[in-house]
Design a protein around this motif. Structure first.
Motif: not given
Length: 285
Positions: A38-49, A227-235, A203-210
């Motif tokens: 219930y957090r992220s746009n599907v384009a973001i979460s589908s990669w993590s999924s 992979a775990r760290r990158m997943n955390v960063a993206m999501t 934590r979370e934010a509307e926009a993340v710049v990595l």
């Protein structure tokens, strides 16, 4: 006699009863499969999924299509309309842009780097820095420019989070944003949180710049391959993730290459020297 409230009222369900009735309890660790986020746009979460959850994680309808420009007071621009953005430090022809290679913090100081207006930035001190952590000055500049564009478009500083796996890059980006704010060019830039990937976990934010940092001729990606760290960063992001980095070095790792392929398929890709159009309001020539 009427029974007590404790006797007649059903006990409050526990997390185990309501949220994870089929949870696996092992060695004191609670494990469960969540199928809806219930957090992220599907384009973001589908990669993590796909990468982390075997494709089983879906985005709730309420969040699946949300983007930055839907926030109050935020202009509709190419940047605020896309959930995924790659700002590549290479040109379309594959050449690395100037000052976009990784160096140690020590080497940056040796070269007289981290300069603002010709003066070494006073907020970065070799006496307080580890000097062995990696930095990427060109990439830090590109991050600062993208943050400035988001702020100018109306995104609030508190809605933006900048992350990097490297502590020295965190310090450098903080200094660049503070300098931009102090100059009066980008009001509010100093209020944007810049943190390591690990410290922003939970934590979370509307926009993340990595900021990816790694750029070398050895195809070495270091922490980025975690992979775990990158997943955390993206999501951590709800509406927008901007990845700033060298597509050749980052893409040399199979896991990260799939991430870049995903961004190209569902987002926008620009070279770091052609980002001005990203923040131009729709309909403005």
């Amino acid at each position: 006699r009427r029974g007590s409230a404790a006797a007649t009222t059903k006990a409050t369900p526990t997390l185990k009863d309501t949220f994870v009735p089929k949870a696996l309890l092992s060695s004191g660790v609670l494990g469960c499969l969540l199928t809806t986020q219930y957090r992220s746009n599907v384009a973001i979460s589908s990669w993590s999924s796909s990468e982390m959850y075997g494709g089983r994680l879906t985005a709730a309808a309420a969040v699946s299509s949300r983007t930055l420009h839907e926030l109050p007071g935020v202009a509709h621009t190419p940047a605020t309309a896309t959930p995924l953005l790659l700002i590549d430090t290479r040109t379309s022809g594959g050449m690395l842009l100037a000052a976009c290679e990784e160096v140690s913090e020590r080497e940056m100081y040796r070269r007289g780097g981290a300069v603002n207006g010709g003066i070494i930035d006073s907020s970065l001190s070799s006496s307080t820095s580890s000097l062995s952590s990696l930095v990427n000055e060109g990439e830090a500049y590109a991050v600062a420019m993208h943050v400035a564009g988001l702020l100018t478009s109306g995104v609030q500083p508190s809605d933006i989070a900048v992350q990097s796996p490297y502590a020295a890059q965190v310090r450098l980006i903080r200094a660049k944003l503070a300098a931009a704010a102090a100059s009066g060019r980008v009001p509010g830039a100093e209020l944007v949180e810049v943190a390591s990937v690990d410290s922003f976990q939970g934590r979370e934010a509307e926009a993340v710049v990595l900021s990816m940092v790694r750029s070398n001729d050895r195809s070495a990606v270091g922490f980025l391959a975690d992979a775990r760290r990158m997943n955390v960063a993206m999501t951590r992001a709800r509406r927008h993730v901007a990845i700033v980095g060298d597509s050749v070095t980052v893409g040399s790792d199979p896991f990260l290459r799939r991430l870049l392929v995903h961004v190209r398929a569902y987002g926008v890709v620009v070279s770091a020297n052609h980002t001005s159009d990203l923040h131009r309001p729709a309909g403005v020539e």
